[in-house]
Write a protein that holds these residues in place. Structure first.
Motif, short mmCIF file in Angstrom:
data_model
loop_
_atom_site.label_atom_id
_atom_site.label_comp_id
_atom_site.label_asym_id
_atom_site.label_seq_id
_atom_site.Cartn_x
_atom_site.Cartn_y
_atom_site.Cartn_z
N LEU A 1 52.89 25.46 28.85
CA LEU A 1 54.12 25.11 28.09
C LEU A 1 54.94 24.51 29.00
O LEU A 1 55.65 24.74 29.93
CB LEU A 1 54.65 26.27 27.92
N ASN A 2 55.45 23.20 28.11
CA ASN A 2 56.30 22.38 29.15
C ASN A 2 57.61 22.22 28.25
O ASN A 2 57.57 21.65 27.31
CB ASN A 2 55.84 20.89 29.49
N LEU A 3 58.86 22.87 28.80
CA LEU A 3 59.86 22.85 28.11
C LEU A 3 60.93 22.26 28.85
O LEU A 3 62.31 22.74 29.14
CB LEU A 3 60.51 24.23 27.75
N PHE A 4 60.58 21.20 29.81
CA PHE A 4 61.39 20.61 30.83
C PHE A 4 62.63 19.64 30.03
O PHE A 4 62.56 19.23 28.95
CB PHE A 4 60.58 19.30 31.51
N LYS A 5 63.71 20.17 30.47
CA LYS A 5 65.00 19.82 30.17
C LYS A 5 65.51 20.05 28.84
O LYS A 5 66.53 19.66 28.24
CB LYS A 5 64.86 18.40 29.95
N MET A 6 64.70 21.18 28.29
CA MET A 6 65.43 21.81 27.08
C MET A 6 66.46 22.95 27.43
O MET A 6 65.85 23.88 28.55
CB MET A 6 63.97 22.56 26.34
N LYS A 7 67.44 22.83 26.87
CA LYS A 7 68.63 23.93 27.59
C LYS A 7 68.20 25.07 26.51
O LYS A 7 68.28 25.11 25.40
CB LYS A 7 69.83 23.31 27.18
N LEU A 8 67.72 26.24 27.47
CA LEU A 8 67.32 27.33 26.67
C LEU A 8 68.22 28.38 26.89
O LEU A 8 69.10 28.79 27.95
CB LEU A 8 65.96 27.79 27.52
N SER A 9 68.38 29.18 25.74
CA SER A 9 69.44 30.41 25.48
C SER A 9 68.63 31.50 26.31
O SER A 9 67.48 31.44 26.36
CB SER A 9 69.94 30.40 24.43
N VAL A 10 69.30 32.72 26.21
CA VAL A 10 68.64 33.87 26.36
C VAL A 10 67.62 34.33 25.18
O VAL A 10 66.65 34.90 25.47
CB VAL A 10 69.64 34.99 26.50
N VAL A 11 68.07 34.09 24.04
CA VAL A 11 67.20 34.29 22.97
C VAL A 11 65.93 33.41 23.06
O VAL A 11 64.79 33.75 22.64
CB VAL A 11 67.84 33.87 21.50
N ASP A 12 66.09 32.14 23.68
CA ASP A 12 64.72 31.28 23.45
C ASP A 12 63.80 31.96 24.85
O ASP A 12 62.71 31.96 24.39
CB ASP A 12 65.24 29.96 23.97
N CYS A 13 64.53 32.56 25.70
CA CYS A 13 63.65 33.19 26.72
C CYS A 13 63.05 34.46 26.24
O CYS A 13 61.97 34.86 26.45
CB CYS A 13 64.32 33.53 27.97
N ALA A 14 63.66 35.19 25.27
CA ALA A 14 63.20 36.20 24.54
C ALA A 14 62.10 36.04 23.73
O ALA A 14 61.01 36.65 23.70
CB ALA A 14 64.26 36.93 23.87
N ALA A 15 62.11 34.57 23.03
CA ALA A 15 60.87 34.30 22.27
C ALA A 15 59.83 33.96 23.18
O ALA A 15 58.61 34.26 22.70
CB ALA A 15 61.44 33.10 21.40
#
Length: 962
Positions: free
Chosen positions: A711-725
């Motif tokens: 999974l490559n999410l390079f430079k995607m600004k991730l929120s806590v909810v994104d991390c939870a997903a």
């Protein structure tokens, strides 16, 4: 005049004797009097807020009772009354001149008060410190004319200005409470002084990314700013304050922000404060114009026509007002809702206040300054709407709430502090709700949805929801919608425990019509509707006014307005998803719809398409990206339907497949195929993870997760909810993850903590420049110590782990047997951070490469590294940039990336990182040369140093302004 023996309590006695008549004169518009009394210290702030919750008559009566308690507060009341008399009737003004006089020291005879047009700018508290003494009198000389004495100009403008301010106060003093039909909720305070919470506003130096849903673009911006505090906070009341570079206030200000972020409410508060005489007192008049209202104008008109029609009490004095444009402020709210095209590049025409032109041309001329250039203009808009920066001296972006403001808002929302505390703690403990709550309107929806679950009432009413408190975004919105429906559907019924299915059946047709309106127009990106639009979907204004629709579709509060919209974009998205969830019953149709919404794929003509796709629809990539919130809502509502919670709305059961497979099985296969057979873009992959989390069905996720091998999410600004997903989905995979690239994602310690349970299965883990600190190093150390750890490569460059954090990593590596490469460039390691490196890493058998450049470890640290190399000959340690040609080339590429990518520059505190690299280059210049040969290494090091200096000296990159 009272005699000297009674003068000790003359103000107190006067107010007691005149209480009834003062109450009659002031109860119609109590706001100015009460607020000025509070600011003068005559009323406490807590008492003032309590009065705002009372009826106008009761509030003024209570205030009078309070001030009459002492002579000092009585005199303070009279002093304030003299200041706010323009808001009230002529009789009160005559009374003020009769009983409240001003005399200078040494003058025995009181003279009537003269109220000039421009009021003093000093705070009320200073009124008692001046040279003049305040005198109360109970009679007036017969020969004095019983009329307010004012200058000619003040007298000429006083009446229309008073009417204008009172009109604005009536219109702005309350915040709409949609769930209660615009009224005041039983457990919610809606006066603007009580509910309003300051917003996080900063200078705007970024362009808008139209390829994403605006919520995700904002979340990205906030991730960068919150992580580094790289911004200047601006109080909304200071939008027109002088700028540092010029020292002059800006004449044109643009304020942008996504739907629901609080732009209009901030403008409402500004107007309210001006009408009270508390802010922006340099302006004689403020004209607030809403683009929704301007949509109704069809024929050419002049500025005089526009303002005269909108503010009729000004009609006779408009020429005089417009003759002094420097004292005028125009607030233009909601450019994104304007239906007319604006031509910003058209040559300026010579337009005067009485020139009749199309309304779009009039607005452009006002903004550009070709019309009334000396006036001031504040424009609000969503980010997707073009308004060139070159026409504005200040551009700001509203980023919503910060954590403290979420707490303040929650405690202001409810009257019961116990309920407030329960709701706030619930929000804080739930990642989904916490991240949503920074948008004020989301916060409002969340507070409304949670109200009945945490109510202190014990009447059993909350049990009629038949739901647990919501935890996902879909559940929050469904609870909000059901709350609105329930209040109206059962308004005249005594029985409040009516089953949910029965409540929903009462509104099935209306909800279906509303959902179809929302869905079909969402695909067209249409958010404004006229009466003809409503009628095509079986809706009428009468329906809207008399049913729960009044909380969903919002009409303009003007007599001649005939436009409607959903009160927030996400409400339209949620209702569109609900319409689809209750109307799609065949498995094939659901799969077709998902292909269309997620990838823009139209079913082939040979198939039998779902009725939802029967129209001539074509989605470009931008439209697909903008449907991501909608698809998440759909998956959550599909789960709601499978759980029986949409019973009463659905007419047909979900179809069973040809081979007996149920919908969860079919959905699992669909998700499995997407991760297995498609090359997914970063944002698309992340959206599918969120869809799985909203669906929240183990049988579906267990089928899809094993297909995610990297999974490559390079430079995607991730929120806590994104991390939870990410965690929710990947926990169902039994396989190791070959690569998880979260570089430059700004996940922070909180985001990393959500990912810890799955990090041990990541073979290559990229966590570069993620605002991680010592806490993150402790978390990662626990991963490395795990018996199940499979991590071989760990990249933590550019995080402020510090010496204490790195010590934890060395300790973990003492027993770790999997890690082969560790990159700790620019992580804040000092000499102390090397104290246990020799002891721990000499016992490690797996580590082959350690990069530690860009850290100030001192001479002692360097000696320890040499000792470690001696003890571990198989470990390659790169401590200087010039030691490794590949590293130098990598950093040259990195600097080029930063030069081309403003986003990256903001996200990693690169000014600090670049300085660290620069220092490392200079320290290592005298060190050993690497395998590339002295000449090539030295040349590359010099090239890197030169490019970094160029970048550091370019303010365009550091400040982000042109």
């Amino acid at each position: 005049m009272l005699n000297r023996h009674s003068r000790g309590k003359d103000a107190q006695q006067l107010l007691r004797s005149q209480r009834d008549v003062l109450l009659e004169w002031t109860h119609v518009h109590p706001a100015p009097l009460l607020r000025w009394l509070c600011d003068a210290g005559v009323l406490s702030h807590a008492h003032y807020l309590s009065l705002l919750e009372r009826s106008p008559s009761n509030a003024v009566a209570q205030a009078l009772e309070t001030v009459c308690a002492s002579e000092e507060s009585s005199r303070g009341f009279l002093q304030v009354l003299r200041e706010v008399q323009d808001y009230y009737c002529d009789e009160l003004q005559v009374w003020v001149e009769r009983h409240c006089r001003e005399r200078t020291e040494g003058t025995q005879e009181a003279t009537p008060v003269r109220v000039e047009e421009k009021k003093p700018k000093s705070p009320i508290s200073k009124l008692f410190k001046g040279k003049s003494k305040f005198t109360v009198t109970t009679e007036v000389k017969v020969e004095e004319e019983l009329k307010p004495r004012r200058s000619v100009k003040s007298s000429h403008l006083r009446v229309p200005l008073s009417a204008h301010k009172n009109t604005l106060l009536e219109r702005t003093e309350r915040l709409t409470s949609y769930a209660e039909g615009g009224g005041q909720a039983s457990n919610s305070a809606s006066h603007i002084e009580i509910r309003y919470t300051d917003l996080f506003v900063t200078e705007d130096n970024e362009s808008f990314d139209s390829s994403q849903h605006e919520y995700f673009t904002l979340a990205s911006r906030r991730a960068r700013i919150y992580a580094h505090q790289a911004c200047q906070r601006i109080c909304p009341s200071h939008l027109l304050s002088p700028q540092g570079t010029t020292g002059r206030p800006p004449k044109r200000v643009k304020v942008k922000g996504i739907a629901g972020i609080g732009k209009s409410v901030a403008v409402q508060r500004l107007v309210y404060e001006w009408a009270l005489g508390k802010h922006m007192r340099e302006f004689t008049c403020v004209f607030d114009l809403r683009f929704r209202e301007l949509n109704l104008i069809k024929a050419p008109l002049s500025l005089l026509d526009l303002l005269g029609d909108r503010f009729r009490y000004f009609k006779t004095v408009l020429p005089e007002l417009l003759a002094s444009p420097g004292s005028l402020l125009f607030i233009l709210d909601g450019l994104d809702e304007f239906k007319y095209q604006l031509d910003w590049n058209a040559p300026d025409r010579d337009i005067s206040v009485d020139s009749k032109v199309p309304v779009s041309e009039l607005i452009v001329a006002l903004i550009k300054g070709s019309l009334l250039p000396e006036s001031s203009v504040i424009l609000t808009s969503r980010p997707s709407t073009e308004a060139p920066k070159r026409f504005f001296q200040r551009c700001c972006v509203v980023l919503g709430f910060e954590e403290d403001q979420v707490k303040k808002y929650t405690f202001k929302f409810y009257k019961d502090p116990k309920v407030s505390e329960k709701v706030y703690n619930y929000i804080l403990d739930n990642d989904n709700l916490f991240v949503l709550s920074f948008i004020p309107l989301y916060c409002y929806i969340i507070c409304t949805a949670l109200a009945e679950f945490f109510s202190s009432q014990e009447d059993g009413d909350s049990r009629s929801l038949e739901l647990n408190p919501p935890r996902t975004v879909s559940e929050v919105y469904y609870c909000y919608l059901f709350t609105a429906i329930k209040h109206h559907a059962l308004k005249r019924k005594a029985e409040r425990n009516t089953p949910r299915s029965e409540v929903l059946s009462l509104v099935r047709q209306q909800l279906t019509n509303l959902g179809r309106l929302a869905y079909e127009n969402l695909l067209k990106s249409k958010i404004m509707f006229d009466i003809q639009d409503l009628e095509r979907y079986g809706l009428t204004p009468v329906d809207i006014q008399s049913t729960f629709l009044s909380q969903i579709l919002v009409p303009l509060k003007e007599e001649r307005v005939e436009m409607f919209s959903f009160f927030h974009l996400t409400v339209q998205e949620h209702l569109a998803a609900l319409y689809c969830a209750i109307n799609l019953s065949k498995q094939g149709h659901i799969i077709q719809a998902l292909d269309f919404w997620c990838f823009g794929e139209i079913p082939p003509p040979s198939t039998s398409p779902t009725p939802l796709l029967s129209q001539d629809l074509h989605l470009d990539q931008t439209r697909v990206e903008n449907l991501q919130m909608f698809t998440r809502f759909f998956m959550g509502l599909l789960r709601t339907r499978l759980g029986g919670q949409l019973d009463g709305l659905v007419l047909a059961p979900l179809e069973v497949g040809m081979e007996g497979e149920d919908i969860p099985t079919r959905l699992g296969i669909w998700f499995q195929n997407q991760f297995k057979g498609r090359q997914l873009a970063n944002q698309t992959a992340l959206n599918l993870l969120h869809c799985l989390m909203e669906l929240h069905m183990k049988e579906v996720t267990s089928r899809a997760a094993p297909e995610i091998r990297s999974l490559n999410l390079f430079k995607m600004k991730l929120s806590v909810v994104d991390c939870a997903a990410l965690h929710y989905v990947l926990q169902f995979s039994p396989h190791r993850l070959e690569e998880l690239n979260l570089g430059y994602s700004n996940i922070g310690n909180r985001g990393l903590s959500r990912l810890v349970p799955i990090l041990h299965r990541c073979e290559s883990l990229y966590l570069r420049y993620n605002c991680l600190e010592r806490e993150a190093a402790i978390l990662q150390s626990a991963v490395l110590k795990s018996n199940d750890c499979q991590v071989k490569k760990l990249f933590m460059c550019g995080n402020n782990l510090g010496p204490e954090g790195v010590l934890e990593l060395w300790n973990a590596l003492e027993q770790n047997t999997t890690l082969e490469e560790l990159y700790l460039d620019i992580t804040g390691i000092t000499e102390r951070g090397t104290e246990n490196i020799v002891n721990c890493l000499s016992k490690n058998t797996s580590l082959k490469t350690l990069t530690i450049v860009g850290n100030d470890i001192g001479e002692v640290g360097k000696r320890r590294l040499r000792e470690l190399e001696h003890r571990r000959p198989g470990l390659r340690i790169i401590g200087n940039f010039v030691d490794d040609l590949g590293l130098l080339k990598a950093y040259l590429d990195w600097v080029e990336e930063i030069r081309d990518d403003r986003d990256q520059m903001d996200s990693v505190k690169n000014a600090d990182a670049l300085q660290s690299v620069l220092k490392g280059l200079r320290v290592g210049a005298g060190g050993e040369n690497g395998e590339g040969g002295e000449g090539e290494n030295t040349a590359k090091a010099l090239e890197l140093e030169t490019k970094i200096l160029e970048l550091l000296n370019a303010p365009i990159h550091l400040a982000g302004v042109k």
